[in-house]
Write a protein that holds these residues in place. Structure first.
Motif, PDB file in Angstrom:
ATOM      1  N   SER A  15       0.821  -1.212   0.000  1.00 33.06           N
ATOM      2  CA  SER A  15       0.000   0.000   0.000  1.00 33.06           C
ATOM      3  C   SER A  15       0.855   1.262   0.000  1.00 33.06           C
ATOM      4  N   PHE A  16       2.156   1.115   0.160  1.00 26.26           N
ATOM      5  CA  PHE A  16       3.082   2.247   0.051  1.00 26.26           C
ATOM      6  C   PHE A  16       2.898   2.947  -1.291  1.00 26.26           C
ATOM      7  N   PHE A  17       2.449   2.200  -2.301  1.00 25.51           N
ATOM      8  CA  PHE A  17       2.318   2.735  -3.654  1.00 25.51           C
ATOM      9  C   PHE A  17       0.904   3.208  -3.991  1.00 25.51           C
ATOM     10  N   PHE A  18      -0.121   2.777  -3.233  1.00 27.50           N
ATOM     11  CA  PHE A  18      -1.470   3.184  -3.620  1.00 27.50           C
ATOM     12  C   PHE A  18      -2.292   3.804  -2.486  1.00 27.50           C
ATOM     13  N   ALA A  19      -2.078   3.472  -1.244  1.00 24.03           N
ATOM     14  CA  ALA A  19      -2.819   4.070  -0.123  1.00 24.03           C
ATOM     15  C   ALA A  19      -1.945   4.012   1.126  1.00 24.03           C
ATOM     16  N   PRO A  20      -0.921   4.867   1.189  1.00 26.64           N
ATOM     17  CA  PRO A  20       0.112   4.717   2.215  1.00 26.64           C
ATOM     18  C   PRO A  20      -0.366   4.719   3.657  1.00 26.64           C
ATOM     19  N   PHE A  21      -1.327   5.516   4.015  1.00 23.65           N
ATOM     20  CA  PHE A  21      -1.741   5.573   5.415  1.00 23.65           C
ATOM     21  C   PHE A  21      -3.083   4.906   5.642  1.00 23.65           C
ATOM     22  N   PHE A  22      -3.943   4.990   4.664  1.00 20.48           N
ATOM     23  CA  PHE A  22      -5.315   4.522   4.796  1.00 20.48           C
ATOM     24  C   PHE A  22      -5.396   3.014   5.022  1.00 20.48           C
ATOM     25  N   PHE A  23      -4.734   2.239   4.187  1.00 13.29           N
ATOM     26  CA  PHE A  23      -4.852   0.784   4.271  1.00 13.29           C
ATOM     27  C   PHE A  23      -4.251   0.212   5.558  1.00 13.29           C
ATOM     28  N   PRO A  24      -3.030   0.603   5.948  1.00 16.35           N
ATOM     29  CA  PRO A  24      -2.518   0.084   7.219  1.00 16.35           C
ATOM     30  C   PRO A  24      -3.373   0.481   8.423  1.00 16.35           C
ATOM     31  N   LEU A  25      -3.931   1.688   8.401  1.00 10.42           N
ATOM     32  CA  LEU A  25      -4.810   2.088   9.501  1.00 10.42           C
ATOM     33  C   LEU A  25      -6.060   1.223   9.557  1.00 10.42           C
ATOM     34  N   LEU A  26      -6.644   0.938   8.404  1.00  9.92           N
ATOM     35  CA  LEU A  26      -7.828   0.079   8.370  1.00  9.92           C
ATOM     36  C   LEU A  26      -7.521  -1.317   8.912  1.00  9.92           C
ATOM     37  N   THR A  27      -6.392  -1.870   8.501  1.00  8.60           N
ATOM     38  CA  THR A  27      -6.068  -3.219   8.980  1.00  8.60           C
ATOM     39  C   THR A  27      -5.685  -3.211  10.458  1.00  8.60           C
ATOM     40  N   MET A  28      -5.144  -2.101  10.944  1.00 10.56           N
ATOM     41  CA  MET A  28      -4.847  -2.018  12.378  1.00 10.56           C
ATOM     42  C   MET A  28      -6.129  -1.920  13.200  1.00 10.56           C
ATOM     43  N   ILE A  29      -7.141  -1.298  12.650  1.00 17.72           N
ATOM     44  CA  ILE A  29      -8.399  -1.138  13.383  1.00 17.72           C
ATOM     45  C   ILE A  29      -9.255  -2.394  13.298  1.00 17.72           C
ATOM     46  N   PHE A  30      -9.392  -2.962  12.089  1.00 16.93           N
ATOM     47  CA  PHE A  30     -10.345  -4.043  11.880  1.00 16.93           C
ATOM     48  C   PHE A  30      -9.724  -5.422  11.707  1.00 16.93           C
ATOM     49  N   GLY A  31      -8.398  -5.522  11.642  1.00 18.02           N
ATOM     50  CA  GLY A  31      -7.766  -6.799  11.338  1.00 18.02           C
ATOM     51  C   GLY A  31      -7.532  -7.673  12.559  1.00 18.02           C
ATOM     52  N   TYR A  32      -7.114  -8.902  12.265  1.00 16.28           N
ATOM     53  CA  TYR A  32      -6.702  -9.833  13.314  1.00 16.28           C
ATOM     54  C   TYR A  32      -5.331  -9.404  13.845  1.00 16.28           C
ATOM     55  N   GLU A  33      -4.910 -10.015  14.938  1.00 17.98           N
ATOM     56  CA  GLU A  33      -3.652  -9.617  15.587  1.00 17.98           C
ATOM     57  C   GLU A  33      -2.451  -9.708  14.638  1.00 17.98           C
ATOM     58  N   GLU A  34      -2.383 -10.780  13.855  1.00 22.61           N
ATOM     59  CA  GLU A  34      -1.262 -10.949  12.922  1.00 22.61           C
ATOM     60  C   GLU A  34      -1.246  -9.829  11.879  1.00 22.61           C
ATOM     61  N   ILE A  35      -2.421  -9.473  11.401  1.00 15.00           N
ATOM     62  CA  ILE A  35      -2.524  -8.409  10.394  1.00 15.00           C
ATOM     63  C   ILE A  35      -2.231  -7.050  11.028  1.00 15.00           C
ATOM     64  N   LYS A  36      -2.646  -6.862  12.281  1.00 21.05           N
ATOM     65  CA  LYS A  36      -2.377  -5.599  12.979  1.00 21.05           C
ATOM     66  C   LYS A  36      -0.881  -5.365  13.136  1.00 21.05           C
ATOM     67  N   LEU A  37      -0.132  -6.429  13.402  1.00 20.09           N
ATOM     68  CA  LEU A  37       1.318  -6.307  13.536  1.00 20.09           C
ATOM     69  C   LEU A  37       1.943  -5.797  12.243  1.00 20.09           C
ATOM     70  N   HIS A  38       1.540  -6.382  11.124  1.00 20.08           N
ATOM     71  CA  HIS A  38       2.080  -5.955   9.832  1.00 20.08           C
ATOM     72  C   HIS A  38       1.571  -4.566   9.452  1.00 20.08           C
ATOM     73  N   GLY A  39       0.339  -4.242   9.827  1.00 17.10           N
ATOM     74  CA  GLY A  39      -0.183  -2.907   9.572  1.00 17.10           C
ATOM     75  C   GLY A  39       0.608  -1.842  10.326  1.00 17.10           C
ATOM     76  N   LYS A  40       0.964  -2.158  11.565  1.00 19.46           N
ATOM     77  CA  LYS A  40       1.753  -1.218  12.370  1.00 19.46           C
ATOM     78  C   LYS A  40       3.147  -1.027  11.789  1.00 19.46           C
TER      79      LYS A  40
END
Length: 110
Positions: A15-40
């Motif tokens: 998402s660095f190339f298409f939605a740098p802040f939006f996508f990681p924030l969404l996965t940190m809010i709504f994702g599972y723990e494993e996905i939250k780690l990578h989102g952070k």
């Protein structure tokens, strides 16, 4: 076997190339723990070039103030601007390569 969690973890880095802040924030809010780690991790890596840019703008402003108003520093502005732009470009390219590497690493787990 296809795993949506690994795919979403991978998209955090790409998402660095298409939605740098939006996508990681969404996965940190709504994702599972494993996905939250990578989102952070991805969000922090996306903030590194922005923080570098802000630091360079502040530094350039201080140097400009010292060189024009107070006549303390006698450094050409083009030298400072050029070196700052090169440094920012190198940091951004390095972060982009790191994000691609981490995204591919997560894709291989799929």
């Amino acid at each position: 076997m296809f795993s949506n969690r690994n795919f979403l973890s991978s998209l955090n880095y790409f998402s660095f190339f298409f939605a740098p802040f939006f996508f990681p924030l969404l996965t940190m809010i709504f994702g599972y723990e494993e996905i939250k780690l990578h989102g952070k991790r991805a969000l922090i890596s996306h903030l590194i070039p922005i923080a570098t840019f802000v630091f360079m703008v502040i530094t350039y402003g201080i140097i400009h103030l010292l060189s024009t108003q107070l006549k303390v520093i006698d450094v050409p502005n083009s030298t400072i601007q050029g070196s700052s732009m090169i440094l920012l470009a190198l940091i951004t390219i390095g972060v982009a390569i790191w994000n691609i590497k981490q995204g591919i690493k997560q894709c291989k787990k799929i």
